[in-house]
Structures are given as structure tokens and as C-alpha cells.
Design a protein around this motif. Structure first.
Motif, mmCIF file in Angstrom:
data_model
loop_
_atom_site.group_PDB
_atom_site.id
_atom_site.type_symbol
_atom_site.label_atom_id
_atom_site.label_comp_id
_atom_site.label_asym_id
_atom_site.label_seq_id
_atom_site.Cartn_x
_atom_site.Cartn_y
_atom_site.Cartn_z
ATOM 1 N N HIS A 1 0.839 -1.190 0.000
ATOM 2 C CA HIS A 1 0.000 0.000 0.000
ATOM 3 C C HIS A 1 0.882 1.250 0.000
ATOM 4 O O HIS A 1 1.790 1.375 0.827
ATOM 5 C CB HIS A 1 -0.918 -0.011 1.209
ATOM 6 N N ASP B 1 0.216 5.459 -0.481
ATOM 7 C CA ASP B 1 -0.780 6.518 -0.636
ATOM 8 C C ASP B 1 -2.151 5.873 -0.842
ATOM 9 O O ASP B 1 -2.594 5.115 -0.006
ATOM 10 C CB ASP B 1 -0.391 7.452 -1.782
ATOM 11 N N ASP B 2 -2.812 6.139 -1.974
ATOM 12 C CA ASP B 2 -4.160 5.606 -2.182
ATOM 13 C C ASP B 2 -4.181 4.445 -3.156
ATOM 14 O O ASP B 2 -5.219 4.114 -3.716
ATOM 15 C CB ASP B 2 -5.101 6.716 -2.677
ATOM 16 N N HIS C 1 -7.413 2.604 -4.692
ATOM 17 C CA HIS C 1 -8.084 3.026 -3.462
ATOM 18 C C HIS C 1 -7.469 2.266 -2.304
ATOM 19 O O HIS C 1 -6.998 1.143 -2.459
ATOM 20 C CB HIS C 1 -9.592 2.766 -3.524
ATOM 21 N N PRO C 2 -7.473 2.859 -1.103
ATOM 22 C CA PRO C 2 -6.841 2.197 0.043
ATOM 23 C C PRO C 2 -7.644 1.004 0.523
ATOM 24 O O PRO C 2 -8.858 0.925 0.329
ATOM 25 C CB PRO C 2 -6.811 3.308 1.110
#
Length: 272
Positions: free
Chosen positions: A189, A191-192, A261-262
Motif C-alpha cells: 500500500h 498513498d491511495d 483506493h486504500p
């Protein structure tokens, strides 16, 4: 079913003899070692485990045979650790904080390569609340290890650059000191963005001396070849815009997917 229990079931770990952490550490706690890595389909991983059952034990922690890991990696602004690995430099290094989720244990770890190409790992236990940070104590430890390894980087040049999450099972040959780890539900992971390993594969690492271990020979017999693969290097290669193309990225694209997206918080902190 949790991610950890799902991996344990998928690998049929219940069929192996268990060993305590003290037994594994006494026999196979190799801090100075040669690592070999393999991306392996689950069915071949189960065959490997079955073939090792007579000689290897699985780490058993009060009935739990897997552990959830969170690892935050630290790098320079220009990603010096990533570049040293991708460019094949003789002096490579990694700095991370690692949280063993179910055990509530946190460590600062520094990995380097010595002049013979062997991995040397140094670790410092820190409070769980320090996960993801380099406190003054941790920074002093990092500086000392990197200086002794002849690496001209200091902790003040480092910041958190990516987090890697996975579930691990560990096997050990208590008589001969070699280890095998199997990592599933692996993701990185930044950032996003998220890069995740195909759930039908596990990353296997053999940890031992200069000569291939029984697990290496068994994998070779199954037609599986070792790969030069670092979880952190893969994540940065796939998720950070503007990095040069490289062999790691080309390999990873065959086995990893990326999303913009996270991951949900429930995936970040697996259930105990």
C-alpha cells in the motif's frame, strides 16, 4: 474465516507437527543467511508441505499456525533503498518497522547484504505504539547498523514510503537449521494505491546456508524456479509513478493486480 485461518486451511497446516517459538529459534534463528524466493501456486505449495512433513515442523503459537504481519518501509526522498536493489548494487539495505499483529510485538529491523551476498538482519524490539515511526531510539539503532555496514545513509534522511501486509506460516527443520516461510494474502500500500498478489499464489522463501535446502530441491523438481523478488521493491515498482521500468515490475505484472483506493481498515488490522 479470517485471512490467517484461510491461509492455514489452504496450506493444510493442521497436518504438520507443531514446534514452539523457542524450539524454532534454537534450531533455525538464522540472522546471517541466504534467502531464495519462489512464487508458487497453492496446489504446489501444499505438495511441498506434504513432502517436508517428515523433516519439518510448523511454528505453532498456542494453536495458531500463522501470523499476520504489517511492515512499514522507510526510504530516502529519491528511494535510495529501492534503487540499490533494482540496480543490483552490492551494498543493499532496507529499514522497516514490523508489527506481529496477533502477538502485539513490534520491532525495528534493518537488513543489509554483506560482501558475500548473504542477508544480515538486525532487530530492535520497540513499543507497539511506535509501529510506523522511527523514534529517537529507533533512529539511533538504524544509524549504528547502517554505519557498521558501510552504507552512507542516516535515519534523518528516511521517511515512511510504503506498507506491506501479509499472513505467514513458518516451517523449520529442527535438526539441520533451515527454514521455509510461506506468505499469502500479500499486498503493498502506497498513498491511495494497492498492489496485491493473486490469491491463488503464495510467496515461499527458503532461508539457510549457501547450499540449496531440501525445499529448494523439491521446488526445482516441481518445475518452480527461484525469483529475485522483494515485497517492498514490487510495491514501489507497481505503485509509484515515474519509476523506470525494470525486471521486477515485469515479473510482478504477471502475478499482482493494482487498485487505486486504500484497503479498508478491517484489512489493515486482522482479527486476533
Amino acid at each position: 474465516m479470517t485471512l490467517a485461518s484461510s491461509l492455514a486451511a489452504g496450506l493444510s497446516l493442521a497436518e504438520l507437527r507443531g514446534a514452539t517459538l523457542a524450539e524454532v529459534d534454537a534450531a533455525a534463528a538464522l540472522q546471517h543467511r541466504v534467502d531464495r524466493k519462489y512464487l508458487v501456486p497453492l496446489d504446489r505449495a501444499r505438495r511441498l508441505i506434504a513432502a517436508l512433513a517428515d523433516s519439518h515442523h510448523v511454528l505453532d503459537l498456542g494453536g495458531r499456525r500463522t501470523t499476520s504481519y504489517l511492515s512499514t518501509y522507510f526510504d530516502t526522498e529519491r528511494l535510495g533503498a529501492w534503487r540499490a536493489h533494482v540496480q543490483g548494487r552490492r551494498r543493499r539495505w532496507k529499514v522497516r518497522t514490523r508489527l506481529y499483529v496477533e502477538d502485539g510485538l513490534c520491532r525495528v529491523e534493518v537488513k543489509t547484504k554483506d560482501g558475500r551476498g548473504a542477508t544480515v538482519k538486525h532487530a530492535l524490539k520497540v513499543p507497539t505504539a511506535d509501529y510506523g515511526e522511527l523514534t529517537t531510539q529507533a533512529a539511533d539503532f538504524v544509524d549504528e547498523v547502517l554505519e557498521q555496514a558501510g552504507i552512507p545513509i542516516t535515519a534523518k534522511e528516511l521517511s515512511a514510503s510504503a506498507e506491506v501486509r501479509y499472513v505467514r506460516a513458518a516451517l523449520a527443520d529442527l535438526d539441520h537449521g533451515s527454514r521455509v516461510t510461506l506468505d499469502g494474502t500479500l499486498s503493498c500500500h502506497c498513498d491511495d494505491r494497492t498492489a496485491a498478489l493473486d490469491p491463488g499464489h503464495v510467496l515461499i522463501e527458503t532461508k539457510g546456508g549457501a547450499q540449496p535446502a531440501p525445499a529448494d530441491r523439491l521446488l526445482l523438481g516441481m518445475g518452480v524456479r527461484s525469483v529475485s523478488l522483494s515485497k517492498y521493491i514490487v510495491g514501489q515498482s507497481l505503485l509509484t509513478p515515474g519509476l523506470p521500468d525494470n525486471d521486477v515490475r515485469r515479473l510482478a505484472r504477471a502475478h499482482f493486480t493494482t487498485e487505486a483506493h486504500p484497503a479498508p481498515l478491517t484489512e489493515r488490522i486482522p482479527a486476533a
